[in-house]
Design an enzyme around this catalytic site. Structure first.
Site, PDB file in Angstrom:
ATOM      1  CG  ASP A 127      -0.546   5.182   9.389  1.00  0.00           C
ATOM      2  OD1 ASP A 127      -1.205   4.841   8.404  1.00  0.00           O
ATOM      3  OD2 ASP A 127       0.610   4.785   9.612  1.00  0.00           O
ATOM      4  NE  ARG A 135       0.072   6.254  13.688  1.00  0.00           N
ATOM      5  CZ  ARG A 135      -0.047   5.008  14.095  1.00  0.00           C
ATOM      6  NH1 ARG A 135      -0.349   4.764  15.363  1.00  0.00           N
ATOM      7  NH2 ARG A 135       0.144   3.996  13.272  1.00  0.00           N
ATOM      8  NE  ARG A 196      -6.280   0.180  11.101  1.00  0.00           N
ATOM      9  CZ  ARG A 196      -5.168  -0.305  10.570  1.00  0.00           C
ATOM     10  NH1 ARG A 196      -4.716  -1.507  10.949  1.00  0.00           N
ATOM     11  NH2 ARG A 196      -4.511   0.382   9.652  1.00  0.00           N
ATOM     12  CE  LYS A 226      -4.478   2.847   6.384  1.00  0.00           C
ATOM     13  NZ  LYS A 226      -3.485   3.396   7.327  1.00  0.00           N
ATOM     14  CG  HIS A 227      -3.882  -2.063   4.497  1.00  0.00           C
ATOM     15  ND1 HIS A 227      -4.940  -1.837   5.330  1.00  0.00           N
ATOM     16  CD2 HIS A 227      -2.818  -1.444   5.051  1.00  0.00           C
ATOM     17  CE1 HIS A 227      -4.546  -1.119   6.377  1.00  0.00           C
ATOM     18  NE2 HIS A 227      -3.261  -0.858   6.230  1.00  0.00           N
ATOM     19  CG  HIS A 239       1.780  -4.106  12.051  1.00  0.00           C
ATOM     20  ND1 HIS A 239       0.438  -4.106  11.732  1.00  0.00           N
ATOM     21  CD2 HIS A 239       2.234  -2.865  11.766  1.00  0.00           C
ATOM     22  CE1 HIS A 239       0.096  -2.910  11.290  1.00  0.00           C
ATOM     23  NE2 HIS A 239       1.171  -2.135  11.295  1.00  0.00           N
ATOM     24  CG  ASP A 311       1.627  -1.553   5.325  1.00  0.00           C
ATOM     25  OD1 ASP A 311       2.096  -0.590   5.964  1.00  0.00           O
ATOM     26  OD2 ASP A 311       0.643  -2.207   5.715  1.00  0.00           O
TER      27      ASP A 311
END
Length: 391
Positions: A127, A135, A196, A226-227, A239, A311
């Site tokens: 990601d 990351r 985001r 996504k998503h 999450h 996901d």
């Protein structure tokens, strides 16, 4: 979030690193008018090498290709080797806890390739969106969040951001990036999308998202949009829990689905399905294992022919309400090609073994498995994936 000075410096860096800061290219790259379908006509293609390859694969190898799994630690361990050697997994996802610095990340990915040599090349995924979803090691340039890109609203810049994102991940050996985000940030209470997203305007999100996708593709890195069908109007983080979006299909078509439709029109390779419940479409199944949403809307209505990936199935939105093994089965029956199990070696193995057993018992038709594996192998061939180490 970057300060104004750092952001300006990054824009200058983009202009020096990436050619083409002319006014013409600020409009982005040309967008094709239609999606071309792969040529599988038996008259013009009497021998299909991918179909022949699938005929030679065991059921375990096929199911393995339909899995992207997470790992622990900073290097290949016994569990990781078993996932490759015994379960033939199709790919891995690395998180920040797997990434210490540039040399370690490069070594880790080289190890994965080395252990997989002789098998079907791996998807090595991450990601790397920019902004807070970063990351890469600390010595890499920080990419602004999509919200900042959306405020500037220049397609050419979005394309170059996509190029830079791809160059970053490719430099250490990744070949798949879970970006761009095509969610429209329409709910001020949204705890997980926010900056985001490119913004609250569907046209801006569509235009800039497509350009970032094309920028990533231009560097031979697989972008994952996504998503689906849109996580922007949620007030719950999937999450942690299962969000609900109380919108009709007619409402989705006029708003949330528009960026995905634009991406599909411009040859999106992979669509990630969100863990969100849409009661007006399917009151019993989240989008990630809803046949109405994956097959009915994404595949049939929107004519998406690429790879569908879930996901992470270990997220709270799933495991707090469903058995993950049954959810994986239903997701494949609904039309998913790849199941992501991003945390837990034992969980990944349980899901793999359960899927194999369900095909053997006839609960999942092997023809469905073959169709998914075909799309996966076709994508790996398109991007020329090889397990060649980077030195």
């Amino acid at each position: 979030m970057l300060g104004i000075r750092n952001f300006c410096m990054l824009l200058l860096l983009l202009c020096f690193i990436l050619p083409g800061c002319s006014k013409e290219e600020d409009q982005g790259v040309p967008i094709p008018s239609a999606v071309s379908s792969p040529n599988t006509d038996p008259v013009t293609s009497p021998v299909d090498p991918i179909a022949e390859q699938i005929k030679q694969m065991t059921l375990s190898e096929k199911i393995g290709q339909m899995m992207i799994v997470g790992v622990e630690g900073l290097a290949v361990d016994t569990h990781t080797r078993e996932l490759i050697d015994q379960h033939h997994v199709g790919g891995f996802i690395l998180y920040k806890e797997n990434i210490e610095d540039t040399n370690q990340t490069l070594s880790f990915l080289n190890e994965l390739k080395a252990f997989n040599k002789g098998q079907i090349p791996l998807f090595l995924s991450v990601d790397q969106e920019g902004g807070k979803v970063n990351r890469m090691p600390e010595d890499y340039a920080k990419i602004p969040a999509n919200q900042a890109i959306g405020k500037i609203n220049q397609p050419g810049l979005s394309f170059r951001i996509g190029v830079l994102l791809a160059k970053q991940v490719k430099s250490v050996g990744f070949n798949m990036n879970y970006a761009p985000v095509l969610d429209i940030n329409s709910n001020a209470q949204n705890p997980v999308i926010g900056d985001r997203s490119y913004g609250s305007d569907e046209e801006v999100v569509s235009k800039l998202g497509v350009q970032t996708m094309l920028g990533i593709q231009s560097q031979e890195v697989v972008p994952v949009v996504k998503h689906f069908p849109g996580h922007g109007d949620t007030a719950v983080d999937s999450h942690l829990e299962l969000p609900t979006v109380n919108k009709t299909l007619s409402q989705l078509r006029k708003f949330e689905l528009l960026p995905f439709a634009a991406a599909i029109k411009n040859k999106a390779d992979v669509v990630m399905i969100a863990h969100i419940l849409l009661p007006h479409l399917d009151p019993d199944h989240p989008a990630s294992f809803s046949k109405r949403i994956i097959t009915g809307i994404l595949r049939e209505e929107m004519q998406f022919e690429g790879v569908v990936i879930t996901d992470d199935m270990t997220m709270g939105g799933i495991v707090k309400h469903y058995d993950i093994k049954e959810a994986a089965v239903q997701s494949i029956q609904a039309g998913s090609d790849v199941i992501m199990v991003a945390h837990g070696y034992e969980t990944a193995v349980e899901v793999i073994n359960y899927l194999v057993s369900k095909v053997e018992s006839g609960t999942i038709a092997e023809d469905e498995i073959d169709q998914s594996v075909y799309r996966i192998l076709q994508l790996k061939k398109k991007y020329g994936l090889v397990d060649q180490e980077i030195t």
